[in-house]
Scaffold this motif. Structure first.
Motif, PDB file in Angstrom:
ATOM      1  N   ALA A   1      18.289   2.811 -43.240  1.00 14.37           N
ATOM      2  CA  ALA A   1      17.162   3.742 -43.261  1.00 14.37           C
ATOM      3  C   ALA A   1      16.815   4.205 -41.852  1.00 14.37           C
ATOM      4  CB  ALA A   1      15.950   3.079 -43.923  1.00 14.37           C
ATOM      5  N   ILE A   2      16.759   3.266 -40.907  1.00 10.78           N
ATOM      6  CA  ILE A   2      16.398   3.625 -39.527  1.00 10.78           C
ATOM      7  C   ILE A   2      17.488   4.481 -38.884  1.00 10.78           C
ATOM      8  CG2 ILE A   2      15.907   2.702 -37.233  1.00 10.78           C
ATOM      9  CD1 ILE A   2      14.761   0.211 -38.623  1.00 10.78           C
ATOM     10  N   HIS A   3      18.739   4.073 -39.026  1.00 10.17           N
ATOM     11  CA  HIS A   3      19.845   4.807 -38.402  1.00 10.17           C
ATOM     12  C   HIS A   3      19.979   6.212 -38.989  1.00 10.17           C
ATOM     13  CE1 HIS A   3      22.292   1.636 -36.096  1.00 10.17           C
ATOM     14  NE2 HIS A   3      21.136   1.077 -36.407  1.00 10.17           N
ATOM     15  N   SER A   4      19.941   6.319 -40.310  1.00 10.39           N
ATOM     16  CA  SER A   4      20.131   7.626 -40.947  1.00 10.39           C
ATOM     17  C   SER A   4      19.023   8.604 -40.550  1.00 10.39           C
ATOM     18  CB  SER A   4      20.186   7.480 -42.470  1.00 10.39           C
ATOM     19  OG  SER A   4      18.981   6.930 -42.981  1.00 10.39           O
ATOM     20  N   ARG A   5      17.796   8.109 -40.405  1.00 10.20           N
ATOM     21  CA  ARG A   5      16.686   8.987 -40.032  1.00 10.20           C
ATOM     22  C   ARG A   5      16.763   9.392 -38.562  1.00 10.20           C
ATOM     23  NH1 ARG A   5      11.813   6.299 -43.763  1.00 10.20           N
ATOM     24  NH2 ARG A   5      13.219   5.904 -45.519  1.00 10.20           N
ATOM     25  N   LEU A   6      17.209   8.477 -37.724  1.00 12.68           N
ATOM     26  CA  LEU A   6      17.427   8.834 -36.318  1.00 12.68           C
ATOM     27  C   LEU A   6      18.488   9.917 -36.189  1.00 12.68           C
ATOM     28  CD1 LEU A   6      17.354   5.623 -34.076  1.00 12.68           C
ATOM     29  CD2 LEU A   6      16.330   7.834 -33.545  1.00 12.68           C
ATOM     30  N   ILE A   7      19.562   9.768 -36.932  1.00 12.37           N
ATOM     31  CA  ILE A   7      20.655  10.748 -36.873  1.00 12.37           C
ATOM     32  C   ILE A   7      20.187  12.103 -37.390  1.00 12.37           C
ATOM     33  CG2 ILE A   7      22.924  11.343 -37.812  1.00 12.37           C
ATOM     34  CD1 ILE A   7      23.578   8.350 -37.813  1.00 12.37           C
ATOM     35  N   LEU A   8      19.480  12.105 -38.524  1.00 11.15           N
ATOM     36  CA  LEU A   8      18.995  13.369 -39.079  1.00 11.15           C
ATOM     37  C   LEU A   8      17.982  14.017 -38.148  1.00 11.15           C
ATOM     38  CD1 LEU A   8      18.860  15.441 -41.340  1.00 11.15           C
ATOM     39  CD2 LEU A   8      17.068  14.057 -42.407  1.00 11.15           C
TER      40      LEU A   8
ATOM     41  N   TYR B   1      20.128  14.175 -28.077  1.00 12.29           N
ATOM     42  CA  TYR B   1      18.979  14.390 -28.953  1.00 12.29           C
ATOM     43  C   TYR B   1      18.633  13.140 -29.759  1.00 12.29           C
ATOM     44  CZ  TYR B   1      19.516  19.275 -27.719  1.00 12.29           C
ATOM     45  OH  TYR B   1      19.596  20.440 -27.021  1.00 12.29           O
ATOM     46  N   VAL B   2      19.583  12.218 -29.869  1.00 13.82           N
ATOM     47  CA  VAL B   2      19.268  10.922 -30.489  1.00 13.82           C
ATOM     48  C   VAL B   2      18.222  10.210 -29.642  1.00 13.82           C
ATOM     49  CG1 VAL B   2      20.174   8.657 -31.134  1.00 13.82           C
ATOM     50  CG2 VAL B   2      21.533  10.707 -31.581  1.00 13.82           C
ATOM     51  N   LEU B   3      18.406  10.240 -28.335  1.00 15.94           N
ATOM     52  CA  LEU B   3      17.452   9.592 -27.425  1.00 15.94           C
ATOM     53  C   LEU B   3      16.119  10.343 -27.411  1.00 15.94           C
ATOM     54  CD1 LEU B   3      19.874   8.798 -24.452  1.00 15.94           C
ATOM     55  CD2 LEU B   3      19.279   7.365 -26.416  1.00 15.94           C
ATOM     56  N   LYS B   4      16.186  11.673 -27.482  1.00 11.16           N
ATOM     57  CA  LYS B   4      14.948  12.451 -27.503  1.00 11.16           C
ATOM     58  C   LYS B   4      14.155  12.195 -28.783  1.00 11.16           C
ATOM     59  CE  LYS B   4      16.603  16.258 -24.591  1.00 11.16           C
ATOM     60  NZ  LYS B   4      16.863  17.715 -24.515  1.00 11.16           N
ATOM     61  N   PHE B   5      14.858  12.088 -29.904  1.00 11.31           N
ATOM     62  CA  PHE B   5      14.143  11.836 -31.150  1.00 11.31           C
ATOM     63  C   PHE B   5      13.639  10.398 -31.195  1.00 11.31           C
ATOM     64  CE2 PHE B   5      13.584  11.258 -35.744  1.00 11.31           C
ATOM     65  CZ  PHE B   5      12.801  12.382 -36.014  1.00 11.31           C
ATOM     66  N   ARG B   6      14.375   9.487 -30.571  1.00 13.51           N
ATOM     67  CA  ARG B   6      13.879   8.112 -30.434  1.00 13.51           C
ATOM     68  C   ARG B   6      12.527   8.119 -29.723  1.00 13.51           C
ATOM     69  NH1 ARG B   6      16.474   5.083 -25.604  1.00 13.51           N
ATOM     70  NH2 ARG B   6      15.197   6.740 -24.676  1.00 13.51           N
ATOM     71  N   ASP B   7      12.443   8.885 -28.646  1.00 10.94           N
ATOM     72  CA  ASP B   7      11.189   8.959 -27.894  1.00 10.94           C
ATOM     73  C   ASP B   7      10.088   9.611 -28.728  1.00 10.94           C
ATOM     74  OD1 ASP B   7      12.519   7.810 -25.777  1.00 10.94           O
ATOM     75  OD2 ASP B   7      12.925   9.722 -24.769  1.00 10.94           O
ATOM     76  N   LYS B   8      10.458  10.558 -29.575  1.00 13.58           N
ATOM     77  CA  LYS B   8       9.461  11.208 -30.440  1.00 13.58           C
ATOM     78  C   LYS B   8       8.883  10.205 -31.442  1.00 13.58           C
ATOM     79  CE  LYS B   8       8.883  14.934 -33.819  1.00 13.58           C
ATOM     80  NZ  LYS B   8       7.621  15.426 -33.197  1.00 13.58           N
ATOM     81  N   ILE B   9       9.735   9.353 -31.999  1.00 13.46           N
ATOM     82  CA  ILE B   9       9.257   8.335 -32.941  1.00 13.46           C
ATOM     83  C   ILE B   9       8.304   7.375 -32.243  1.00 13.46           C
ATOM     84  CG2 ILE B   9       9.928   6.397 -34.403  1.00 13.46           C
ATOM     85  CD1 ILE B   9      12.577   7.817 -34.905  1.00 13.46           C
ATOM     86  N   LEU B  10       8.680   6.924 -31.055  1.00 15.25           N
ATOM     87  CA  LEU B  10       7.836   5.990 -30.315  1.00 15.25           C
ATOM     88  C   LEU B  10       6.505   6.639 -29.945  1.00 15.25           C
ATOM     89  CD1 LEU B  10      10.512   4.331 -27.989  1.00 15.25           C
ATOM     90  CD2 LEU B  10       9.556   3.452 -30.131  1.00 15.25           C
ATOM     91  N   ALA B  11       6.548   7.932 -29.593  1.00 21.14           N
ATOM     92  CA  ALA B  11       5.302   8.647 -29.269  1.00 21.14           C
ATOM     93  C   ALA B  11       4.424   8.779 -30.510  1.00 21.14           C
ATOM     94  CB  ALA B  11       5.625  10.027 -28.701  1.00 21.14           C
ATOM     95  N   THR B  12       5.052   9.001 -31.670  1.00 21.11           N
ATOM     96  CA  THR B  12       4.294   9.095 -32.922  1.00 21.11           C
ATOM     97  C   THR B  12       3.641   7.764 -33.264  1.00 21.11           C
ATOM     98  OG1 THR B  12       5.858  10.781 -33.737  1.00 21.11           O
ATOM     99  CG2 THR B  12       4.445   9.720 -35.361  1.00 21.11           C
ATOM    100  N   LYS B  13       4.363   6.661 -33.013  1.00 17.17           N
ATOM    101  CA  LYS B  13       3.788   5.331 -33.231  1.00 17.17           C
ATOM    102  C   LYS B  13       2.534   5.143 -32.371  1.00 17.17           C
ATOM    103  CE  LYS B  13       6.360   1.608 -33.251  1.00 17.17           C
ATOM    104  NZ  LYS B  13       6.033   0.916 -34.507  1.00 17.17           N
ATOM    105  N   ARG B  14       2.622   5.546 -31.116  1.00 15.86           N
ATOM    106  CA  ARG B  14       1.477   5.394 -30.217  1.00 15.86           C
ATOM    107  C   ARG B  14       0.307   6.266 -30.664  1.00 15.86           C
ATOM    108  NH1 ARG B  14       5.629   5.625 -26.288  1.00 15.86           N
ATOM    109  NH2 ARG B  14       5.125   7.830 -25.904  1.00 15.86           N
ATOM    110  N   ASP B  15       0.602   7.497 -31.033  1.00 12.29           N
ATOM    111  CA  ASP B  15      -0.459   8.413 -31.454  1.00 12.29           C
ATOM    112  C   ASP B  15      -1.180   7.921 -32.701  1.00 12.29           C
ATOM    113  OD1 ASP B  15       0.255  10.012 -29.356  1.00 12.29           O
ATOM    114  OD2 ASP B  15       1.437  11.424 -30.559  1.00 12.29           O
ATOM    115  N   MET B  16      -0.425   7.240 -33.591  1.00 15.42           N
ATOM    116  CA  MET B  16      -1.012   6.735 -34.833  1.00 15.42           C
ATOM    117  C   MET B  16      -1.577   5.336 -34.684  1.00 15.42           C
ATOM    118  SD  MET B  16       1.832   8.150 -37.550  1.00 15.42           S
ATOM    119  CE  MET B  16       0.894   7.589 -38.969  1.00 15.42           C
ATOM    120  N   GLY B  17      -1.420   4.760 -33.495  1.00  9.78           N
ATOM    121  CA  GLY B  17      -1.954   3.430 -33.249  1.00  9.78           C
ATOM    122  C   GLY B  17      -1.235   2.330 -34.003  1.00  9.78           C
TER     123      GLY B  17
END
Length: 295
Positions: free
Chosen positions: A97-104, A173-189
């Motif tokens: 689930a994690i890998h497939s979503r990162l790739i997409l 873009y895998v690394l960029k989307f990784r950073d987007k997920i981490l930023a979303t985690k922070r924004d949502m607390g």
């Protein structure tokens, strides 16, 4: 249950069929995705993590194909891919689930820049669906994906492909989307600590089907699709009544989404017919005017 090769081929054939249908019978794509999700659910409920992981990768591949070809059902397929709630998954299924979503997510980000597409809503859905994964899991998944440079899988299989392989131009873009997920985690607390949400056995109590969990708390309202999956660690504790209630809620949610999609398609068809009629009338008027000029 022991025929892994059969599972490998079933999901591949469904994916190939769906890609062909998208060209001529796109309206059948939601049905194919529904069957794929059904088989994935069977694999999950019988402990076949590997089979569920294969289906997640194939759903990702199919969803990416539909977004690349601008298919109107891409969003519906995305909903099927994001349906399994990461916080309720374990083992290879959670990894898939994690890998497939990162790739997409990286692919959507890549074609947004390359082809000038507007994929922000889809990327946001994918990122928000990953916030329950731990930071270490997200970092590790991105690292593993970008380190795969050989498209050929090391073991001989029918498809001879490594599921984690992405083209070289997509890897940044895998690394960029990784950073987007981490930023979303922070924004949502969202914190990585799961201690307060786990029981003595380490199972997430918010994945259980108890009466108290039927009402969604503000903390759980993450805009994630209702998951049809039952965590194996809580199956015994879930009553049949609660399970039926959860399945009914899932079916109602899915039907509502399909009805909205159907209405949207009908409006498109009506708008297309109106334009065709306007074009026909305009052509008729021009033809009549030309005829009068000739006479």
């Amino acid at each position: 249950k022991h025929d892994v090769r059969g599972l490998f081929n079933v999901f591949y054939q469904y994916t190939s069929l769906a890609k062909d249908l998208s060209k001529w019978y796109a309206q059948d794509l939601p049905l194919v995705a529904k069957y794929m999700s059904y088989y994935m659910q069977l694999c999950s409920s019988h402990g076949l993590d590997f089979g569920a992981q294969i289906c997640l990768y194939d759903l990702e591949n199919l969803t990416a194909y539909l977004y690349r070809t601008k298919n109107m059902y891409a969003s519906v397929l995305l909903g099927h891919l994001l349906a399994p709630n990461i916080k309720c998954l374990t083992g290879m299924e959670r990894r898939g689930a994690i890998h497939s979503r990162l790739i997409l997510g990286s692919f959507l980000m890549y074609i947004e820049r390359l082809l000038q597409r507007d994929n922000k809503d889809a990327m946001e859905r994918v990122a928000r669906s990953c916030v329950r994964a731990k930071r270490s899991e997200i970092m590790s998944a991105a690292k593993q994906i970008v380190e795969v440079v050989d498209e050929m899988f090391w073991e001989i299989t029918d498809r001879v492909v490594n599921f984690d392989f992405v083209p070289e131009q997509q890897r940044p873009y895998v690394l960029k989307f990784r950073d987007k997920i981490l930023a979303t985690k922070r924004d949502m607390g969202i914190e990585d600590s799961d201690d307060e949400d786990s029981d003595d056995d380490g199972h997430d109590i918010r994945c259980r089907g108890s009466d108290s969990s039927e009402e969604e708390s503000d903390d759980d309202n993450l805009d994630e699709p209702i998951s049809p999956f039952v965590h194996r660690g809580r199956t015994k504790s879930m009553t049949k009544k609660a399970l039926r209630k959860k399945r009914a809620a899932m079916a109602a949610r899915r039907k509502e989404e399909e009805d909205k999609e159907s209405d949207r398609l009908e409006r498109r068809k009506a708008e297309r017919r109106r334009r065709q009629n306007d074009d026909a009338q305009e052509a008729s008027s021009v033809s009549g005017a030309v005829g009068m000029m000739i006479t």
